[in-house]
Design an enzyme around this catalytic site. Structure first.
Site, PDB file in Angstrom:
ATOM      1  N   GLU A 106      13.853  19.757 -79.597  1.00  0.00           N
ATOM      2  CA  GLU A 106      14.012  20.793 -78.570  1.00  0.00           C
ATOM      3  C   GLU A 106      12.666  21.361 -78.136  1.00  0.00           C
ATOM      4  O   GLU A 106      12.580  22.403 -77.476  1.00  0.00           O
ATOM      5  CB  GLU A 106      14.948  21.895 -79.066  1.00  0.00           C
ATOM      6  N   CYS A 127      11.704  31.488 -73.147  1.00  0.00           N
ATOM      7  CA  CYS A 127      12.283  30.179 -72.789  1.00  0.00           C
ATOM      8  C   CYS A 127      11.648  29.641 -71.523  1.00  0.00           C
ATOM      9  O   CYS A 127      11.561  28.432 -71.326  1.00  0.00           O
ATOM     10  CB  CYS A 127      13.777  30.299 -72.499  1.00  0.00           C
ATOM     11  N   HIS A 168      18.032  28.205 -80.781  1.00  0.00           N
ATOM     12  CA  HIS A 168      16.632  27.779 -80.930  1.00  0.00           C
ATOM     13  C   HIS A 168      15.915  28.834 -81.778  1.00  0.00           C
ATOM     14  O   HIS A 168      16.281  30.013 -81.733  1.00  0.00           O
ATOM     15  CB  HIS A 168      15.903  27.739 -79.565  1.00  0.00           C
TER      16      HIS A 168
HETATM   17  N1  LIG Z   1      15.649  29.231 -76.047  1.00  0.00           N
HETATM   18  C1  LIG Z   1      15.032  28.483 -75.199  1.00  0.00           C
HETATM   19  N2  LIG Z   1      13.819  28.105 -75.410  1.00  0.00           N
HETATM   20  N3  LIG Z   1      15.621  27.990 -74.078  1.00  0.00           N
HETATM   21  C2  LIG Z   1      16.854  28.432 -73.569  1.00  0.00           C
HETATM   22  C3  LIG Z   1      17.616  27.290 -73.009  1.00  0.00           C
HETATM   23  C4  LIG Z   1      18.930  27.705 -72.398  1.00  0.00           C
HETATM   24  C5  LIG Z   1      19.756  26.521 -71.993  1.00  0.00           C
HETATM   25  N4  LIG Z   1      20.931  26.955 -71.241  1.00  0.00           N
HETATM   26  C6  LIG Z   1      21.667  26.101 -70.543  1.00  0.00           C
HETATM   27  O1  LIG Z   1      21.379  24.916 -70.451  1.00  0.00           O
HETATM   28  C7  LIG Z   1      22.900  26.642 -69.847  1.00  0.00           C
HETATM   29  C8  LIG Z   1      23.315  25.853 -68.632  1.00  0.00           C
HETATM   30  C9  LIG Z   1      24.703  26.186 -68.155  1.00  0.00           C
HETATM   31  O2  LIG Z   1      25.570  26.513 -68.980  1.00  0.00           O
HETATM   32  O3  LIG Z   1      24.939  26.126 -66.927  1.00  0.00           O
HETATM   33  C10 LIG Z   1      20.172  25.701 -73.221  1.00  0.00           C
HETATM   34  O4  LIG Z   1      21.186  26.055 -73.845  1.00  0.00           O
HETATM   35  O5  LIG Z   1      19.470  24.735 -73.545  1.00  0.00           O
END
Ligand SMILES: N=C(N)NCCC[C@H](NC(=O)CCC(=O)O)C(=O)O
Length: 448
Positions: free
Chosen positions: A178, A371, A254
């Site tokens: 990730e 993020c 994460h």
């Molecule tokens: N914590 C960090 N570094 N990044 C956050 C990522 C959020 C992302 N959300 C999404 O992909 C949601 C998309 C949707 O549901 O439409 C994920 O879960 O991978």
């Protein structure tokens, strides 16, 4: 040891793409699930992101922009058997597999903390900055990002003398990676060899080890080890830790949802890691015992409040010798979190300023300030070797806000994703963006 005193930590934020929407795609990410099927506002999302970039640029930091992905991803839809004209592909996908279409339309590449893992040149055997795009295997909509991410990174850091670009790890769950969301670099000076801290959720090849039971652990120990090998890191410059499986089961998908670090400071929740006292001791030892930890007790801020407010998805930034914390508005709205933060600021902790941003559009999909950014430590020559068009400036900010105003919609719901007009709008926006940022032809639609 040679130290470049002019090395800086640059933040490269993801520009939100024109198809930003809420499709509930991320099982284990509470915000993504709870906002499923709500209307999104891509224009506002992109402007909120740009406002943060501009504010940090104005504060004197080096701020860059990473371009979004081509979405809808027609190539992936065709690979999955949808045929005919582009409009046909979209229409049939929406009728037969609307979740697959939504996944192929996600603007999730905006969260560039998941774009790659980056090791600064002071840490690597060959003295280059190393990049490995994250394979993001755990979620289909994210697993289709890494190829174009790799191209965008190459076009942004486009000098082989200074930058080494790797392929993503093999795309299977054993090597679920990730990226920087699970990687923190500690150091005394940015230009000095640091300690790279890799956090994983589970072991792929050892089922005797603890693992979460409710929600997936996206990232494996084996992936972290592979990145450390690829980047040529020294054993003494690396510390590994396992995330506490119980907090993954409470929505900490994460590590950057429960811990953040900068220079010699770690800001984390009391329940972030398995065997936490031991992890912190190892880090302190690796940092020659010049290491500060702010460990937030569960009695002050519960894991649930940390997940809701994104307290730890903050950016810790060094500005004029002070540590500033960049937090989302949701922290201000949570009394336990806000009390804790104001106490930190007003007391004798290393954190002396709070900067609050409205990032609601991204937050509703589980993406806070941390993020949205990929950290890249760059010495003076490396700064000069970056693609200058991707670095934030007053002119770039003006240009990009105009570009967003011109091309982006202010509302998208599920049914809009099949609209062939949205595909055309997105492609023409991205075509223009590659010129603004001087990226060349990074998108599949530009390569036919
Ligand atoms: N914590 C960090 N570094 N990044 C956050 C990522 C959020 C992302 N959300 C999404 O992909 C949601 C998309 C949707 O549901 O439409 C994920 O879960 O991978």
């Amino acid at each position: 040891m040679k130290t470049d005193i002019n090395a800086v930590e640059a933040n490269f934020d993801g520009l939100v793409g024109p198809t930003h929407n809420y499709a509930g795609l991320s099982f284990g990410n509470v915000a993504s699930q709870s906002h499923s099927a709500q209307a999104s506002n891509p224009k506002q999302a992109a402007l909120q992101g740009l406002a943060k970039m501009k504010a940090l640029h104005d504060a004197g930091l080096t701020q860059g922009v990473l371009a979004p992905q081509e979405r809808p991803d027609l190539n992936t839809l065709r690979r999955l058997g949808f045929t005919g004209s582009d409009a046909n592909v979209l229409q049939t996908a929406s009728q037969q597999a609307s979740k697959v279409l939504a996944a192929c339309c996600s603007a999730s590449s905006m969260w560039t903390a998941n774009a790659a893992t980056v090791s600064p040149s002071a840490d690597t055997a060959d003295g280059k900055v190393h990049f490995t795009p994250a394979n993001l295997t755990n979620k289909f909509h994210r697993s289709i990002e890494h190829e174009v991410t790799g191209r965008i990174l190459k076009a942004t850091f486009n000098d082989e003398r200074h930058f080494a670009h790797h392929q993503a790890l093999p795309s299977v769950e054993h090597f679920g990676d990730e990226g920087a969301a699970n990687h923190t670099r500690f150091c005394h000076e940015y230009g000095q060899a640091g300690i790279e801290f890799f956090v994983y959720g589970r072991y792929a090849f050892d089922s005797s080890k603890p693992a979460p039971v409710r929600y997936p652990a996206r990232h494996t120990y084996e992936a972290s080890e592979a990145i450390a090998r690829l980047h040529g890191l020294q054993a003494k410059g690396v510390v590994y830790a396992q995330q506490n499986p119980d907090v993954i089961d409470k929505g900490v998908f994460h590590n950057d949802v429960i811990a953040v670090g900068n220079r010699d400071l770690m800001f984390c929740h009391q329940e972030a890691f398995l065997n936490q006292p031991d992890v912190l001791k190892q880090l302190a030892g690796a940092m020659n015992n010049q290491f500060n930890v702010i460990e937030v007790p569960s009695a002050r801020v519960s894991v649930e409040d940390a997940v809701k407010s994104y307290l730890f998805n903050s950016q810790l930034l060094s500005i004029n010798g002070k540590t500033v914390i960049v937090i989302p508005e949701e922290c201000q709205k949570n009394p336990a979190v806000w009390d804790y933060l104001t106490e930190l600021r007003d007391g004798d902790s290393p954190i002396s300023e709070l900067k609050v941003f409205d990032l609601k559009q991204s937050m509703s999909n589980g993406g806070g300030p941390a993020c949205l950014r990929l950290r890249v430590v760059l010495n003076e020559q490396e700064q000069a070797a970056c693609n200058p068009n991707t670095l934030m400036s007053d002119a770039l900010y003006t240009r990009l806000t105009q570009w967003v105003d011109q091309h982006y919609r202010d509302r998208i719901i599920d049914a809009d994703l099949a609209d062939p007009q949205l595909l055309l709008e997105s492609r023409s926006a991205l075509d223009e963006l590659t010129q603004i940022l001087n990226l060349g032809s990074v998108y599949p639609f530009q390569q036919v």
